[in-house]
Write an enzyme that holds these catalytic residues in place. Structure first.
Site, PDB file in Angstrom:
ATOM      1  N   ASP A  52       0.836  -1.200   0.000  1.00 36.23           N
ATOM      2  CA  ASP A  52       0.000   0.000   0.000  1.00 36.23           C
ATOM      3  C   ASP A  52       0.873   1.252   0.000  1.00 36.23           C
ATOM      4  O   ASP A  52       0.374   2.371  -0.055  1.00 36.23           O
ATOM      5  CB  ASP A  52      -1.000  -0.004   1.153  1.00 36.23           C
ATOM      6  CG  ASP A  52      -0.356  -0.144   2.527  1.00 36.23           C
ATOM      7  OD1 ASP A  52       0.887  -0.152   2.616  1.00 36.23           O
ATOM      8  OD2 ASP A  52      -1.101  -0.259   3.520  1.00 36.23           O
ATOM      9  N   LYS A 121      -1.098  -9.620   3.048  1.00 36.30           N
ATOM     10  CA  LYS A 121      -0.400  -9.147   4.250  1.00 36.30           C
ATOM     11  C   LYS A 121      -1.287  -8.145   4.963  1.00 36.30           C
ATOM     12  O   LYS A 121      -1.960  -7.338   4.316  1.00 36.30           O
ATOM     13  CB  LYS A 121       0.945  -8.499   3.890  1.00 36.30           C
ATOM     14  CG  LYS A 121       1.726  -7.985   5.133  1.00 36.30           C
ATOM     15  CD  LYS A 121       3.133  -7.549   4.766  1.00 36.30           C
ATOM     16  CE  LYS A 121       3.191  -6.206   4.125  1.00 36.30           C
ATOM     17  NZ  LYS A 121       2.808  -5.086   5.041  1.00 36.30           N
ATOM     18  N   GLU A 123      -1.571  -5.687   8.865  1.00 35.81           N
ATOM     19  CA  GLU A 123      -0.829  -5.117   9.979  1.00 35.81           C
ATOM     20  C   GLU A 123      -1.527  -5.370  11.306  1.00 35.81           C
ATOM     21  O   GLU A 123      -2.735  -5.179  11.415  1.00 35.81           O
ATOM     22  CB  GLU A 123      -0.647  -3.605   9.780  1.00 35.81           C
ATOM     23  CG  GLU A 123       0.119  -3.228   8.530  1.00 35.81           C
ATOM     24  CD  GLU A 123       0.243  -1.719   8.348  1.00 35.81           C
ATOM     25  OE1 GLU A 123      -0.223  -0.963   9.240  1.00 35.81           O
ATOM     26  OE2 GLU A 123       0.791  -1.285   7.317  1.00 35.81           O
ATOM     27  N   GLU A 190       8.968  -4.010  11.065  1.00 36.19           N
ATOM     28  CA  GLU A 190       9.395  -2.710  10.547  1.00 36.19           C
ATOM     29  C   GLU A 190       9.868  -1.789  11.663  1.00 36.19           C
ATOM     30  O   GLU A 190       9.177  -1.567  12.649  1.00 36.19           O
ATOM     31  CB  GLU A 190       8.252  -2.036   9.775  1.00 36.19           C
ATOM     32  CG  GLU A 190       8.649  -0.700   9.192  1.00 36.19           C
ATOM     33  CD  GLU A 190       7.642  -0.156   8.185  1.00 36.19           C
ATOM     34  OE1 GLU A 190       7.851   0.976   7.699  1.00 36.19           O
ATOM     35  OE2 GLU A 190       6.654  -0.860   7.882  1.00 36.19           O
TER      36      GLU A 190
END
Length: 272
Positions: A52, A121, A123, A190
């Site tokens: 994204d 994927k 989050e 991350e």
């Protein structure tokens, strides 16, 4: 100590787990279009993430939040059409999975059916476990994402390193193990301390892919526009620029404009 690279005709989620077991590092980059993805696939990149982050580097938005499901499916389809070897993973965009597990499943099914991608994927950890379970129960491979989660940027208020304090670090370790138990095939970490990322990678059997998380991870991911030097303002510590395409492309465009204006292009050999 480097590990001999195994030649895979096609990368699958099982391939990635096998690579971790053997100690072979996993290469992962973002792509959003056919031409770039085709070059990456031919170069031997293991995983291509249709991120994204297209919101930033393709559309010019400040955050990833404006991306819609239709946007992601469009970019994913373009990438899948180019692939013969790489595993293609697609980000579920903001608002398509967080509040409703049924909506998360519908979003994932649309991506898989309409783009032909291989995995999705999303989050988060414990707070989205019901969405993850529902997607996995439908047979759709899931990659997790912990640490700095850009879709939650307004909650964090900053893009600074995450999990530096003990409480957040413990939650991250707990979430990584939870994602493994649920059945995720890999997790992106991350912008977390390298020592913590290495600890997490050793504590789970699934691959941990780092971005700004040090070399103790099982693989690395970067945004392709950043590593090719197409973005000029972005200078995080973790970014290595392999080319300076911003300068190279600017020069090429300027030379083209000059040649057109001077009448040098096209020459006699460049016309019919």
């Amino acid at each position: 100590m480097s590990v001999a690279k195994k030649e895979y005709k096609r990368i699958t989620v099982k391939s990635l787990v096998d690579m971790k077991k053997r100690g072979e590092k996993i290469s992962m980059l973002t792509a959003y279009d056919y031409s770039m993805a085709k070059i990456m696939d031919g170069a031997g990149i293991d995983v291509i993430l249709v991120g994204d982050s297209a919101s930033n580097v393709m559309a010019g938005y400040e955050t990833t939040l404006p991306m819609t499901l239709d946007h992601m499916i469009y970019h994913a389809t373009s990438v899948v059409n180019a692939i013969s070897r790489s595993l293609v993973v697609v980000d579920l965009p903001f608002g398509s999975y967080q509040s409703d597990p049924k909506e998360a499943l519908r979003s994932s099914i649309r991506i898989m059916k309409e783009s032909g991608a291989h995995a999705i994927k999303l989050e988060g950890g414990k707070e989205i476990k019901e969405s993850i379970k529902r997607i996995l129960h439908a047979g759709i491979p899931v990659m997790g994402h912990l640490g700095l989660t850009p879709q939650s940027i307004y909650k964090f208020g900053t893009y600074t390193v995450r999990a530096k304090d003990e409480e957040e670090a413990e939650k991250l370790k707990s979430d990584a193990k939870l994602l493994e138990r649920l059945g995720c095939f890999a997790v992106v970490l991350e912008k977390v301390p390298a020592k913590l990322a290495k600890e997490v990678a050793k504590s789970v059997s699934i691959p941990i892919i780092g971005i700004g998380a040090g070399n103790g991870c099982d693989g690395q991911v970067l945004v392709v526009h950043d590593m090719l030097g197409m973005t000029k303002e972005f200078h995080p510590r973790f970014l290595r620029r392999y080319l300076d395409l911003y300068t190279e492309m600017t020069g090429a465009f300027q030379r083209y404009a000059e040649d057109v204006k001077s009448g040098d292009f096209p020459s006699e050999d460049e016309q019919y």
